[in-house]
Design a protein around this motif. Structure first.
Motif, PDB file in Angstrom:
ATOM      1  N   ARG A 177       0.807  -1.226   0.000  1.00 31.03           N
ATOM      2  CA  ARG A 177       0.000   0.000   0.000  1.00 31.03           C
ATOM      3  C   ARG A 177       0.842   1.278   0.000  1.00 31.03           C
ATOM      4  O   ARG A 177       0.387   2.304  -0.492  1.00 31.03           O
ATOM      5  CB  ARG A 177      -0.958   0.001   1.194  1.00 31.03           C
ATOM      6  N   SER A 178       2.055   1.239   0.517  1.00 30.77           N
ATOM      7  CA  SER A 178       2.891   2.445   0.537  1.00 30.77           C
ATOM      8  C   SER A 178       3.313   2.882  -0.854  1.00 30.77           C
ATOM      9  O   SER A 178       3.687   4.043  -1.064  1.00 30.77           O
ATOM     10  CB  SER A 178       4.131   2.217   1.388  1.00 30.77           C
ATOM     11  N   GLU A 208       1.500   3.522  -3.196  1.00 29.16           N
ATOM     12  CA  GLU A 208       0.562   4.529  -3.709  1.00 29.16           C
ATOM     13  C   GLU A 208       1.191   5.918  -3.733  1.00 29.16           C
ATOM     14  O   GLU A 208       0.757   6.784  -4.496  1.00 29.16           O
ATOM     15  CB  GLU A 208      -0.689   4.569  -2.824  1.00 29.16           C
ATOM     16  N   HIS A 209       2.200   6.142  -2.921  1.00 30.93           N
ATOM     17  CA  HIS A 209       2.839   7.452  -2.808  1.00 30.93           C
ATOM     18  C   HIS A 209       3.973   7.562  -3.837  1.00 30.93           C
ATOM     19  O   HIS A 209       4.878   6.729  -3.865  1.00 30.93           O
ATOM     20  CB  HIS A 209       3.387   7.653  -1.397  1.00 30.93           C
ATOM     21  N   GLU A 269       9.220  11.161   5.161  1.00 23.79           N
ATOM     22  CA  GLU A 269       8.879  12.236   4.234  1.00 23.79           C
ATOM     23  C   GLU A 269       8.431  11.709   2.873  1.00 23.79           C
ATOM     24  O   GLU A 269       7.893  12.469   2.059  1.00 23.79           O
ATOM     25  CB  GLU A 269      10.082  13.166   4.043  1.00 23.79           C
ATOM     26  N   VAL A 300       6.227   9.221   2.386  1.00 27.29           N
ATOM     27  CA  VAL A 300       4.815   8.824   2.411  1.00 27.29           C
ATOM     28  C   VAL A 300       4.008   9.997   2.964  1.00 27.29           C
ATOM     29  O   VAL A 300       4.391  10.625   3.942  1.00 27.29           O
ATOM     30  CB  VAL A 300       4.605   7.558   3.260  1.00 27.29           C
ATOM     31  N   ASP A 301       2.901  10.296   2.321  1.00 29.74           N
ATOM     32  CA  ASP A 301       2.115  11.469   2.701  1.00 29.74           C
ATOM     33  C   ASP A 301       1.352  11.273   4.001  1.00 29.74           C
ATOM     34  O   ASP A 301       0.998  12.236   4.668  1.00 29.74           O
ATOM     35  CB  ASP A 301       1.128  11.813   1.573  1.00 29.74           C
ATOM     36  N   ASN A 302       1.084  10.028   4.353  1.00 31.99           N
ATOM     37  CA  ASN A 302       0.316   9.712   5.555  1.00 31.99           C
ATOM     38  C   ASN A 302       1.210   8.938   6.530  1.00 31.99           C
ATOM     39  O   ASN A 302       1.696   7.855   6.188  1.00 31.99           O
ATOM     40  CB  ASN A 302      -0.914   8.879   5.187  1.00 31.99           C
ATOM     41  N   PRO A 303       1.443   9.461   7.749  1.00 34.79           N
ATOM     42  CA  PRO A 303       2.315   8.761   8.703  1.00 34.79           C
ATOM     43  C   PRO A 303       1.842   7.352   9.044  1.00 34.79           C
ATOM     44  O   PRO A 303       2.638   6.516   9.451  1.00 34.79           O
ATOM     45  CB  PRO A 303       2.274   9.665   9.946  1.00 34.79           C
ATOM     46  N   ALA A 304       0.543   7.073   8.852  1.00 33.02           N
ATOM     47  CA  ALA A 304       0.040   5.726   9.136  1.00 33.02           C
ATOM     48  C   ALA A 304       0.654   4.683   8.207  1.00 33.02           C
ATOM     49  O   ALA A 304       0.644   3.485   8.512  1.00 33.02           O
ATOM     50  CB  ALA A 304      -1.485   5.705   9.000  1.00 33.02           C
ATOM     51  N   TYR A 305       1.194   5.132   7.074  1.00 34.89           N
ATOM     52  CA  TYR A 305       1.806   4.217   6.118  1.00 34.89           C
ATOM     53  C   TYR A 305       3.277   3.930   6.452  1.00 34.89           C
ATOM     54  O   TYR A 305       3.903   3.103   5.792  1.00 34.89           O
ATOM     55  CB  TYR A 305       1.735   4.798   4.700  1.00 34.89           C
ATOM     56  N   THR A 321       8.341   4.477  14.995  1.00 34.75           N
ATOM     57  CA  THR A 321       6.970   4.819  15.376  1.00 34.75           C
ATOM     58  C   THR A 321       6.862   5.294  16.824  1.00 34.75           C
ATOM     59  O   THR A 321       5.773   5.664  17.258  1.00 34.75           O
ATOM     60  CB  THR A 321       6.030   3.615  15.165  1.00 34.75           C
TER      61      THR A 321
END
Length: 405
Positions: free
Chosen positions: A6-7, A9-10, A131, A133-138, A336
């Protein structure tokens, strides 16, 4: 399995992943070729340990400084600079070997240069992931995918290098590694990163080091994980230094056997990294990391006791899986649980524990192999690793809060 990627996607992470995937195959080819070149020329496990020591000791000495630099300046620009410098180092090594002008000390000197570059490259690279990935959850998935990428390269690089060493020689491995840096440099130049907001206060080198150490002193969970990493990295991970000895002396093989030993360990590590990537966010816990360290040591124990190559390859897969679950799990736990303003400095201590103490272990392992033989040395390493894990569990119990009356 789709969620495991899924990462990607960035866009920036996708570029990073593609460029590094090519470059790291070359890096593993060079790593294998250096070990085989030195051992073939000297037949000395001690000199093999010295060369590995030269390539890793700068990380122990300079990684905290590299982490401070990563927090003060653009991590992206640091990474571009270090990749260009690594290309130059690989080109020099290829030129010396292809031209026939090398000796063991020239290889050791260039290994020392690469280790110095890596002391700045690795903290910046690890810090930059957040930096990309746009979403830290990723972020946990990006770290696991990064480990997957490393281990695909670890699987393919040694296999390719084994063939090249047999038919074309080490110089070809070094030349292809130099060319592979073109992919990662191009991927970095194509990225579009949002600049980090300027910090009101950028600490000096020594102030930054003190701040990083003070932060770790107030974070016992992070500190224990980094200490566990240091113990396993010093006692157990330098077993790779002796793989050329196992290939030639224990299993009576050649460069192809050496490549198989590395590739099977990489196959296990790839399986572990894919497993981590497929897990949901927030599922990485410190106890899983210590169980992975235990599996790594038990797999290595079986490898040391294996008298036949097929059995040893099976245990290489098992130990590789445990090793990667341990490394990637520790990295994820640290990334994390750390404040972003301290990320570079804390990661530099992680890098120092992971790669900086390994050269000390490499020297000791090389000397012990000369005295005891390679299988007995690895058996001793695995036993020491089991003791480190046991000490970690005991320290964790001692710090656990007492149950309420």
């Amino acid at each position: 399995m789709l969620t495991a990627f899924r990462s990607l996607e960035h866009r920036n992470f996708r570029l990073y992943y593609a460029g590094q995937s090519v470059s790291l195959i070359g890096t593993w080819m060079q790593r294998l070729a250096v070990g085989w070149l030195v051992y073939s020329a000297t037949h000395s496990s001690v000199l093999l340990g010295v060369v590995m020591f030269a390539g890793q000791i700068p990380t122990l000495l300079l990684a905290p400084y590299g982490g401070t630099v990563a927090d003060r300046y653009s991590r992206y620009r640091i990474l571009v600079f270090t990749q260009v410098a690594s290309f130059i180092q690989a080109s020099l090594l290829a030129g010396l070997v292809l031209g026939g002008y090398y000796n063991t000390w020239a290889v050791a000197s260039l290994s020392l240069l690469l280790g110095t570059i890596n002391a700045f490259d690795i903290p910046a690279r690890q810090s930059l992931l957040v930096e990309l990935v746009d979403n830290p959850a990723y972020l946990p998935n990006a770290i696991a995918l990064n480990s997957t990428m490393v281990n695909v390269a670890r699987l393919l690089g040694p296999a390719i290098a084994g063939l090249l060493l047999t038919y074309l020689g080490a110089g070809t491995c070094f030349a292809l590694n130099a060319l592979s840096f073109g992919a990662v440099i191009a991927s970095l130049l194509l990225m579009r990163l949002v600049p980090r907001p300027p910090r009101a206060h950028r600490p000096g080198t020594w102030e930054g080091l003190r701040e990083g150490w003070a932060y770790l002193r107030q974070a016992p969970g992070l500190r224990r994980q980094i200490l566990l990493m240091a113990g396993i990295a010093c006692c157990v991970m330098p077993y790779g230094t002796l793989l050329p000895v196992f290939a030639r002396e224990v299993f009576h093989g050649a460069a192809g056997t050496f490549g198989w030993l590395n590739s099977m360990s990489g196959l296990g590590a790839l399986a572990g990294a894919l497993y981590l990537a497929s897990r949901p966010a927030g599922s990485h816990q410190s106890r899983h990391v210590s169980y992975a360290a235990l599996a790594f040591c038990l797999g290595l124990l079986g490898f040391a006791l294996s008298a036949r190559l097929p059995v040893a390859l099976v245990f290489s897969v098992l130990s590789g899986t445990g090793m990667m679950l341990f490394i990637a799990g520790t990295n994820t736990f640290v990334q994390t649980h750390v404040d972003d303003r301290m990320r570079g400095r804390v990661l530099s201590y992680y890098v120092m524990a992971f790669q900086g103490v390994q050269p000390l272990g490499s020297l000791l392992v090389g000397w012990l192999a000369r005295q005891l033989g390679a299988p007995h040395t690895v058996l001793l390493q695995a036993t020491a690793g089991l003791l480190v894990v046991l000490m970690f569990w005991q320290s964790k119990k001692a710090l656990a809060p007492a149950p309420a009356a």
